[in-house]
Write a protein that holds these residues in place. Sequence first.
Motif, PDB file in Angstrom:
ATOM      1  N   ASN A 149       0.860  -1.183   0.000  1.00 43.35           N
ATOM      2  CA  ASN A 149       0.000   0.000   0.000  1.00 43.35           C
ATOM      3  C   ASN A 149       0.895   1.232   0.000  1.00 43.35           C
ATOM      4  OD1 ASN A 149      -2.565  -1.305   0.083  1.00 43.35           O
ATOM      5  ND2 ASN A 149      -2.184  -1.806   2.226  1.00 43.35           N
ATOM      6  N   GLU A 151       1.567   5.265  -0.496  1.00 47.52           N
ATOM      7  CA  GLU A 151       0.924   6.581  -0.433  1.00 47.52           C
ATOM      8  C   GLU A 151       1.374   7.436  -1.613  1.00 47.52           C
ATOM      9  OE1 GLU A 151      -0.075   9.718   3.074  1.00 47.52           O
ATOM     10  OE2 GLU A 151       2.054   9.410   2.667  1.00 47.52           O
ATOM     11  N   THR A 153       0.177  11.024  -4.219  1.00 39.68           N
ATOM     12  CA  THR A 153      -0.673  12.189  -4.420  1.00 39.68           C
ATOM     13  C   THR A 153      -1.463  11.990  -5.703  1.00 39.68           C
ATOM     14  OG1 THR A 153       0.910  13.646  -3.312  1.00 39.68           O
ATOM     15  CG2 THR A 153      -0.736  14.682  -4.727  1.00 39.68           C
ATOM     16  N   ASP A 156      -8.239  14.276  -8.598  1.00 42.22           N
ATOM     17  CA  ASP A 156      -9.569  13.778  -8.933  1.00 42.22           C
ATOM     18  C   ASP A 156     -10.364  14.721  -9.832  1.00 42.22           C
ATOM     19  OD1 ASP A 156     -10.143  15.844  -7.240  1.00 42.22           O
ATOM     20  OD2 ASP A 156     -11.249  14.644  -5.769  1.00 42.22           O
ATOM     21  N   HIS A 160      -5.825  17.964  -5.542  1.00 42.42           N
ATOM     22  CA  HIS A 160      -4.878  16.908  -5.212  1.00 42.42           C
ATOM     23  C   HIS A 160      -5.059  16.477  -3.759  1.00 42.42           C
ATOM     24  CE1 HIS A 160      -2.996  18.771  -8.768  1.00 42.42           C
ATOM     25  NE2 HIS A 160      -2.455  17.580  -8.973  1.00 42.42           N
ATOM     26  N   TYR A 161      -4.862  15.199  -3.508  1.00 41.07           N
ATOM     27  CA  TYR A 161      -4.946  14.690  -2.144  1.00 41.07           C
ATOM     28  C   TYR A 161      -4.130  13.406  -2.030  1.00 41.07           C
ATOM     29  CZ  TYR A 161      -8.403  11.428  -4.071  1.00 41.07           C
ATOM     30  OH  TYR A 161      -9.029  10.466  -4.814  1.00 41.07           O
ATOM     31  N   LYS A 162      -3.830  13.019  -0.803  1.00 35.42           N
ATOM     32  CA  LYS A 162      -3.051  11.817  -0.538  1.00 35.42           C
ATOM     33  C   LYS A 162      -3.972  10.594  -0.500  1.00 35.42           C
ATOM     34  CE  LYS A 162       1.013  13.817   0.238  1.00 35.42           C
ATOM     35  NZ  LYS A 162       2.236  13.534  -0.551  1.00 35.42           N
ATOM     36  N   LYS A 163      -3.483   9.503  -1.071  1.00 35.45           N
ATOM     37  CA  LYS A 163      -4.266   8.272  -1.094  1.00 35.45           C
ATOM     38  C   LYS A 163      -3.326   7.077  -1.151  1.00 35.45           C
ATOM     39  CE  LYS A 163      -7.833   5.850  -3.774  1.00 35.45           C
ATOM     40  NZ  LYS A 163      -8.688   5.895  -4.993  1.00 35.45           N
ATOM     41  N   TYR A 164      -3.728   5.987  -0.487  1.00 34.85           N
ATOM     42  CA  TYR A 164      -2.945   4.758  -0.562  1.00 34.85           C
ATOM     43  C   TYR A 164      -3.395   3.942  -1.776  1.00 34.85           C
ATOM     44  CZ  TYR A 164      -0.718   5.487   3.942  1.00 34.85           C
ATOM     45  OH  TYR A 164       0.043   5.990   4.966  1.00 34.85           O
ATOM     46  N   ILE A 165      -2.433   3.592  -2.616  1.00 30.18           N
ATOM     47  CA  ILE A 165      -2.690   2.840  -3.841  1.00 30.18           C
ATOM     48  C   ILE A 165      -2.061   1.456  -3.716  1.00 30.18           C
ATOM     49  CG2 ILE A 165      -2.405   2.790  -6.346  1.00 30.18           C
ATOM     50  CD1 ILE A 165      -4.116   5.095  -5.409  1.00 30.18           C
TER      51      ILE A 165
END
Length: 210
Positions: A149, A151, A153, A156, A160-165
């Motif tokens: 997982n 992290e 940026t 959408d 912009h935002y932080k997200k675990y991919i």
Amino acid sequence: MNILKYLTTKKPKQTKNLCAMKIFGKIYTVVLSIMLLNYPQVYAQEISPKTLKKIKATEIRLDENNGDGVFIARGKKSKKWGMFQAWSQNDVTQMIPMQYDSIDFFGFNAELTGVWNSGKVGIYTSPWSFDEDASQTIPCLYDDYKIFNVERTVYDGMGHYKKYITYVAVKKDNRWAWIDWITGELKTDFIVDLKNEKMPYPDFEQKTMM
């Protein structure tokens, strides 16, 4: 002390309400705990000989960690394993076809899992995440796999935002490489020895929609 008598004894209104709330809270907690303890057993009981006959299987193994009715079953003719989800004896859904020597159960909210043939692993995406588009996206070519997982940026369309991919690394000849688990394309060479070093931060964007 009798609970009913205790609640009906004259007390200041706030004190009586507080006592009632505490008692109700304890009863609710006990009932909820019993329901959660029995939750996996409900589905285990539903996977009966009738269910085995319906899916033409000779053996099953339950996913006891998630307790959501998921199980793998070995086909009577193919001798291969597939994955199913049973909500009742008459409601059994195939998640992964009976085509594999073994199958790893999906982790909690995981988008993918490993499927194995002849000692090699491939990747199969989750029907919970991809619905009818769920499929094997990576062939069974690799010695092992790991899910990371990471992290990142993301954008959408509004900001912009932080997200675990979810990223996947695969192993071959004791070395690891990043792979795009949607397209099956290797993104790096097999150069990392995870016994002595970490995977480098992935420099590619991993799509999560098929």
